[in-house]
Design an enzyme around this catalytic site. Structure first.
Site, PDB file in Angstrom:
ATOM      1  N   SER A   1       0.523  -6.346  -2.356  1.00 42.19           N
ATOM      2  CA  SER A   1      -0.604  -7.008  -1.702  1.00 42.19           C
ATOM      3  C   SER A   1      -1.962  -6.429  -2.068  1.00 42.19           C
ATOM      4  CB  SER A   1      -0.432  -6.961  -0.179  1.00 42.19           C
ATOM      5  OG  SER A   1      -0.592  -5.641   0.301  1.00 42.19           O
TER       6      SER A   1
ATOM      7  N   LYS B   1      -5.074  -2.111   3.499  1.00 41.33           N
ATOM      8  CA  LYS B   1      -5.908  -3.258   3.140  1.00 41.33           C
ATOM      9  C   LYS B   1      -7.327  -2.772   2.850  1.00 41.33           C
ATOM     10  CE  LYS B   1      -2.530  -6.143   4.158  1.00 41.33           C
ATOM     11  NZ  LYS B   1      -1.747  -6.760   3.062  1.00 41.33           N
TER      12      LYS B   1
END
Length: 258
Positions: A66, A137
């Site tokens: 990701s 993230k």
């Protein structure tokens, strides 16, 4: 009267037996402390590493793609746990590790406590996958920011300024989902660099907290790639948000559409 000292005769075999027994005792006494010393040093090193990992710098295994191309599957990063401990807060562009309980996941899954303890120790040393509630993230919006996707050129805007995200996975759009949100104070809007493969704030708009991560749930800032050796490097800083202005005073409530 014979005054000369009398010498007691001894059996030569007894000298040999005493010498052997003495040698065995010497060997045993040398082996036992050495074994105990090795165990003690190993335990002390393990305790030091666990304390260092808990309070200062934690290795973190990247389990998914990701965050590609910035971070790859199998990378081990070093997370600076002191980065936000002394009044500093995450900034736009920072790559952070956070506990997603209450924002990305509803509650921490229950499990066997012994297995959980062993897994936690392995994760703390970067030897096992992180807990299911831990995520990595990039911070895109901080408290008060208005983040919109997308402008006429297909780019994100933050507080009205278009953001050129050069760290994105080649071929990815900034987002295939349209949204318009205002980040509440004390929270973060986070997204992965591989947008088409990232489950991030966009996917949790309907979850508790609306996909916004509380600042106090941030574990630390990812600072370095430590493994594999061929990828050893500091995570590069980004200038993508340098032109973003401060959020307007008295922002409105968050909204979303897609």
């Amino acid at each position: 009267m014979d005054t000369e000292a009398q010498h007691t005769e001894r059996d030569p075999s007894s000298d040999t037996e005493e010498g052997s027994r003495s040698a065995r005792v010497s060997e045993d006494s040398g082996t036992a402390p050495s074994w105990r010393r090795t165990v003690f040093v190993g335990a002390a090193c393990m305790a030091f590493l666990l304390l260092l990992s808990h309070f200062v710098m934690q290795p973190f295994l990247i389990p998914s793609g990701s965050m590609e191309p910035t971070l790859r599957v199998g990378d081990r990063i070093l997370v600076n746990k002191l980065a936000y401990r002394f009044g500093s807060e995450p900034r736009r562009g920072d790559v952070v590790v956070f506990d997603g309980t209450g924002s990305f996941v509803r509650e921490e899954p229950e499990g066997d406590p012994v297995t959980g303890l062993l897994r936690g120790a392995g994760a703390a040393l970067g030897l096992a996958e992180p807990a299911e509630t831990d995520f990595v993230k990039r911070v895109v919006g901080t408290g008060g920011d208005r983040v919109i996707c997308c402008d006429k050129d297909g780019r994100l805007t933050v507080n009205g300024a278009s953001v050129q995200e050069r760290y994105l996975m080649p071929g990815d759009q900034p987002s295939s989902v349209a949204f318009d949100i205002v980040v509440p104070p004390g929270r973060l809007w986070v997204m992965g660099d591989h947008r088409s493969q990232s489950s991030d704030s966009r996917d949790h708009l309907g979850s508790p907290g609306g996909g916004m991560v509380p600042v106090d749930k941030v574990v630390g800032r990812a600072g370095w790639i430590a493994w594999p050796f061929g990828r050893w490097s500091a995570l590069p800083a980004t200038e993508a948000f340098d032109a973003v202005p401060a959020p307007p005073a008295g922002g409105h409530g968050a909204g979303a559409h897609g």
